[in-house]
Write a protein that holds these residues in place. Structure first.
Motif, PDB file in Angstrom:
ATOM      1  N   PRO A  10      10.866  15.923 -36.074  1.00  0.00           N
ATOM      2  CA  PRO A  10      11.538  14.631 -35.848  1.00  0.00           C
ATOM      3  C   PRO A  10      12.626  14.794 -34.791  1.00  0.00           C
ATOM      4  O   PRO A  10      13.355  15.779 -34.795  1.00  0.00           O
ATOM      5  CB  PRO A  10      12.139  14.282 -37.211  1.00  0.00           C
ATOM      6  CG  PRO A  10      12.208  15.555 -37.952  1.00  0.00           C
ATOM      7  CD  PRO A  10      11.157  16.475 -37.402  1.00  0.00           C
ATOM      8  N   LEU A  11      12.713  13.859 -33.876  1.00  0.00           N
ATOM      9  CA  LEU A  11      13.699  13.953 -32.807  1.00  0.00           C
ATOM     10  C   LEU A  11      15.012  13.310 -33.240  1.00  0.00           C
ATOM     11  O   LEU A  11      15.031  12.389 -34.050  1.00  0.00           O
ATOM     12  CB  LEU A  11      13.165  13.282 -31.540  1.00  0.00           C
ATOM     13  CG  LEU A  11      11.985  14.008 -30.876  1.00  0.00           C
ATOM     14  CD1 LEU A  11      11.358  13.149 -29.793  1.00  0.00           C
ATOM     15  CD2 LEU A  11      12.456  15.329 -30.273  1.00  0.00           C
ATOM     16  N   LYS A  12      16.099  13.805 -32.683  1.00  0.00           N
ATOM     17  CA  LYS A  12      17.420  13.253 -32.979  1.00  0.00           C
ATOM     18  C   LYS A  12      17.546  11.959 -32.177  1.00  0.00           C
ATOM     19  O   LYS A  12      18.002  11.967 -31.044  1.00  0.00           O
ATOM     20  CB  LYS A  12      18.498  14.267 -32.573  1.00  0.00           C
ATOM     21  CG  LYS A  12      19.741  14.203 -33.435  1.00  0.00           C
ATOM     22  CD  LYS A  12      20.786  15.172 -32.912  1.00  0.00           C
ATOM     23  CE  LYS A  12      22.142  14.506 -32.806  1.00  0.00           C
ATOM     24  NZ  LYS A  12      22.280  13.536 -31.739  1.00  0.00           N
ATOM     25  N   THR A  13      17.102  10.859 -32.773  1.00  0.00           N
ATOM     26  CA  THR A  13      17.022   9.612 -32.007  1.00  0.00           C
ATOM     27  C   THR A  13      18.312   8.798 -32.049  1.00  0.00           C
ATOM     28  O   THR A  13      18.436   7.817 -31.343  1.00  0.00           O
ATOM     29  CB  THR A  13      15.879   8.727 -32.522  1.00  0.00           C
ATOM     30  OG1 THR A  13      16.133   8.431 -33.892  1.00  0.00           O
ATOM     31  CG2 THR A  13      14.545   9.414 -32.379  1.00  0.00           C
ATOM     32  N   VAL A  14      19.254   9.191 -32.912  1.00  0.00           N
ATOM     33  CA  VAL A  14      20.511   8.449 -32.952  1.00  0.00           C
ATOM     34  C   VAL A  14      21.615   9.329 -32.374  1.00  0.00           C
ATOM     35  O   VAL A  14      21.894  10.403 -32.898  1.00  0.00           O
ATOM     36  CB  VAL A  14      20.847   7.998 -34.392  1.00  0.00           C
ATOM     37  CG1 VAL A  14      22.195   7.316 -34.444  1.00  0.00           C
ATOM     38  CG2 VAL A  14      19.769   7.057 -34.908  1.00  0.00           C
ATOM     39  N   PRO A  15      22.243   8.914 -31.276  1.00  0.00           N
ATOM     40  CA  PRO A  15      23.252   9.754 -30.621  1.00  0.00           C
ATOM     41  C   PRO A  15      24.447  10.022 -31.522  1.00  0.00           C
ATOM     42  O   PRO A  15      24.782   9.215 -32.391  1.00  0.00           O
ATOM     43  CB  PRO A  15      23.687   8.925 -29.404  1.00  0.00           C
ATOM     44  CG  PRO A  15      22.648   7.885 -29.224  1.00  0.00           C
ATOM     45  CD  PRO A  15      22.041   7.640 -30.570  1.00  0.00           C
ATOM     46  N   GLU A  16      25.106  11.137 -31.258  1.00  0.00           N
ATOM     47  CA  GLU A  16      26.251  11.560 -32.073  1.00  0.00           C
ATOM     48  C   GLU A  16      27.353  10.503 -32.145  1.00  0.00           C
ATOM     49  O   GLU A  16      27.903  10.265 -33.226  1.00  0.00           O
ATOM     50  CB  GLU A  16      26.770  12.904 -31.507  1.00  0.00           C
ATOM     51  CG  GLU A  16      27.859  13.563 -32.329  1.00  0.00           C
ATOM     52  CD  GLU A  16      29.248  13.108 -31.907  1.00  0.00           C
ATOM     53  OE1 GLU A  16      30.183  13.319 -32.688  1.00  0.00           O
ATOM     54  OE2 GLU A  16      29.389  12.531 -30.805  1.00  0.00           O
ATOM     55  N   PRO A  17      27.714   9.809 -31.035  1.00  0.00           N
ATOM     56  CA  PRO A  17      28.781   8.802 -31.156  1.00  0.00           C
ATOM     57  C   PRO A  17      28.444   7.695 -32.161  1.00  0.00           C
ATOM     58  O   PRO A  17      29.338   7.139 -32.796  1.00  0.00           O
ATOM     59  CB  PRO A  17      28.891   8.226 -29.730  1.00  0.00           C
ATOM     60  CG  PRO A  17      28.372   9.300 -28.845  1.00  0.00           C
ATOM     61  CD  PRO A  17      27.282   9.975 -29.628  1.00  0.00           C
ATOM     62  N   VAL A  18      27.160   7.407 -32.325  1.00  0.00           N
ATOM     63  CA  VAL A  18      26.757   6.367 -33.277  1.00  0.00           C
ATOM     64  C   VAL A  18      26.951   6.852 -34.710  1.00  0.00           C
ATOM     65  O   VAL A  18      27.587   6.180 -35.529  1.00  0.00           O
ATOM     66  CB  VAL A  18      25.284   5.941 -33.050  1.00  0.00           C
ATOM     67  CG1 VAL A  18      24.854   4.927 -34.098  1.00  0.00           C
ATOM     68  CG2 VAL A  18      25.106   5.392 -31.643  1.00  0.00           C
TER      69      VAL A  18
ATOM     70  N   ARG B  80      28.828   9.214 -35.642  1.00  0.00           N
ATOM     71  CA  ARG B  80      30.252   9.470 -35.891  1.00  0.00           C
ATOM     72  C   ARG B  80      30.978   8.182 -36.257  1.00  0.00           C
ATOM     73  O   ARG B  80      31.796   8.158 -37.176  1.00  0.00           O
ATOM     74  CB  ARG B  80      30.895  10.117 -34.658  1.00  0.00           C
ATOM     75  CG  ARG B  80      32.356  10.500 -34.858  1.00  0.00           C
ATOM     76  CD  ARG B  80      32.728  11.718 -34.032  1.00  0.00           C
ATOM     77  NE  ARG B  80      32.337  11.546 -32.641  1.00  0.00           N
ATOM     78  CZ  ARG B  80      33.115  10.986 -31.708  1.00  0.00           C
ATOM     79  NH1 ARG B  80      34.314  10.547 -32.012  1.00  0.00           N
ATOM     80  NH2 ARG B  80      32.701  10.866 -30.464  1.00  0.00           N
ATOM     81  N   LEU B  81      30.668   7.073 -35.568  1.00  0.00           N
ATOM     82  CA  LEU B  81      31.331   5.812 -35.911  1.00  0.00           C
ATOM     83  C   LEU B  81      30.909   5.341 -37.304  1.00  0.00           C
ATOM     84  O   LEU B  81      31.743   4.875 -38.083  1.00  0.00           O
ATOM     85  CB  LEU B  81      31.037   4.727 -34.868  1.00  0.00           C
ATOM     86  CG  LEU B  81      31.750   3.389 -35.132  1.00  0.00           C
ATOM     87  CD1 LEU B  81      33.268   3.558 -35.207  1.00  0.00           C
ATOM     88  CD2 LEU B  81      31.395   2.357 -34.071  1.00  0.00           C
ATOM     89  N   ILE B  82      29.622   5.519 -37.636  1.00  0.00           N
ATOM     90  CA  ILE B  82      29.166   5.159 -38.987  1.00  0.00           C
ATOM     91  C   ILE B  82      29.954   5.969 -40.022  1.00  0.00           C
ATOM     92  O   ILE B  82      30.443   5.430 -41.011  1.00  0.00           O
ATOM     93  CB  ILE B  82      27.640   5.375 -39.135  1.00  0.00           C
ATOM     94  CG1 ILE B  82      26.876   4.405 -38.214  1.00  0.00           C
ATOM     95  CG2 ILE B  82      27.187   5.178 -40.587  1.00  0.00           C
ATOM     96  CD1 ILE B  82      25.369   4.608 -38.170  1.00  0.00           C
TER      97      ILE B  82
ATOM     98  N   PHE C 284      26.016  -1.171 -35.406  1.00  0.00           N
ATOM     99  CA  PHE C 284      24.973  -1.753 -34.548  1.00  0.00           C
ATOM    100  C   PHE C 284      25.410  -3.103 -34.007  1.00  0.00           C
ATOM    101  O   PHE C 284      25.033  -3.477 -32.896  1.00  0.00           O
ATOM    102  CB  PHE C 284      23.631  -1.803 -35.272  1.00  0.00           C
ATOM    103  CG  PHE C 284      23.049  -0.432 -35.387  1.00  0.00           C
ATOM    104  CD1 PHE C 284      22.618   0.233 -34.253  1.00  0.00           C
ATOM    105  CD2 PHE C 284      23.006   0.237 -36.601  1.00  0.00           C
ATOM    106  CE1 PHE C 284      22.137   1.522 -34.325  1.00  0.00           C
ATOM    107  CE2 PHE C 284      22.526   1.531 -36.691  1.00  0.00           C
ATOM    108  CZ  PHE C 284      22.086   2.181 -35.550  1.00  0.00           C
TER     109      PHE C 284
END
Lengths: 202, 202
Positions: free
Chosen positions: B3-11, B13-15, B34
């Protein structure tokens, strides 16, 4: 007596800004603001930094419109993924959910929502035009409409299905049925009807 | 497939950061993140700036512990206010509510919460020691305990009342009774009992 301005402007401003977020009313906004006032500076700064980075360090993939740090995204750039199948989802978190299955080897297309007349969201507010263009120009053979199994998701899938009728692609929808690990007696009627309709020989 | 890391770290992190706020679960945190991803850069920046200013541009008044841009606060500095009465409240918004009445000419003392064993908040977590010191050193003649009419507020008022018994000050509590504009038939029993107890000749 003249009432004094006892709440500083930065406090009322944060309450106002938080109130602009969906589902956050003035009461919740106040509660969050006063929580942050008492929280450590580190926590408030970490939140402010995360907000800033969200916009500064992410963008939308120019191909699939998923969120990414660099466009095209890791999926669209991967040589191990097949461009023959495109899975259409409402949200970036749906991409994450499908990636977790480790079963899907195609590409994605993120609509960024679903058609909802109630919320004033029409087809032009979503990345539908971009999907049609991708199908028209690309090598896709199957489009999986993986919008949510909700009224809005169904309507959106239906709208896209009709738009795609002009192109030589298979259009599919995720199976509806009993959730694995669920309990038949607690399944709602619609799910049960779909599960019966979709029954398979074993 | 990996599985690929499809959600970037800044996203993510904000969650994560939003999930640390009280009453905000992972689902709400995702929804807000979002929303902000799709909102204008101006809105995200305005929120980040407001968060930063909250800590950078406000402080607690060294006398009454209300939030203020400069300490001592406008109320404590005002020459029109009487130091003979101190109104003790849980929160800065309570100060605002009392100021709006235009009836109170004394000073305030903000506790920053109420005693709540359930939430692990004891007397030492509040500005109670500072209140006692203020009474011991100052010229206060009356202390109005305006904590909330809730279990926690009552317990806190009771705790402070006992602490203040050593000092020659009048300790009062806001009247309990029917809210103005309210409807007697919808009043709860406890409020009605208090309204009867506190009845006044007209």
């Amino acid at each position: 007596v003249q009432p004094l301005k006892t709440v500083p402007e930065p406090v009322t401003r944060l309450i106002d800004e938080l109130s602009r977020l969906p589902g956050i009313g003035p009461k919740t906004a106040s509660r969050l603001t006063f929580f942050l006032l008492r929280a450590s500076s580190e926590q408030a700064t970490a939140l402010a930094d995360a907000l800033r980075d969200l916009k500064a360090r992410t963008t939308f993939c120019e191909i699939c419109f998923n969120i990414t740090e660099a466009s095209p995204c890791v999926v669209c750039q991967s040589e191990e993924r097949s461009a023959r199948v495109i899975c259409v989802v409402e949200d970036p978190l749906d991409v994450l959910a499908i990636e977790r299955t480790r079963e899907f080897v195609g590409l994605y297309h993120v609509l960024h929502g679903a058609i909802s007349p109630m919320e004033g969201i029409g087809p032009d507010d979503l990345k539908i035009r971009e999907l049609i263009a991708r199908v028209a120009e690309g090598s896709a053979e199957e489009i999986i409409l993986a919008t949510n199994p909700s009224l809005e998701g169904e309507n959106t899938a239906d709208f896209i299905r009709r738009k795609l009728a002009l192109y030589p692609v298979r259009v599919t929808r995720l199976a509806r049925g009993l959730p694995v690990g669920g309990d038949l007696e607690y399944a709602d009627e619609v799910t049960l009807i779909r599960a019966l309709e979709g029954r398979r020989e074993i």
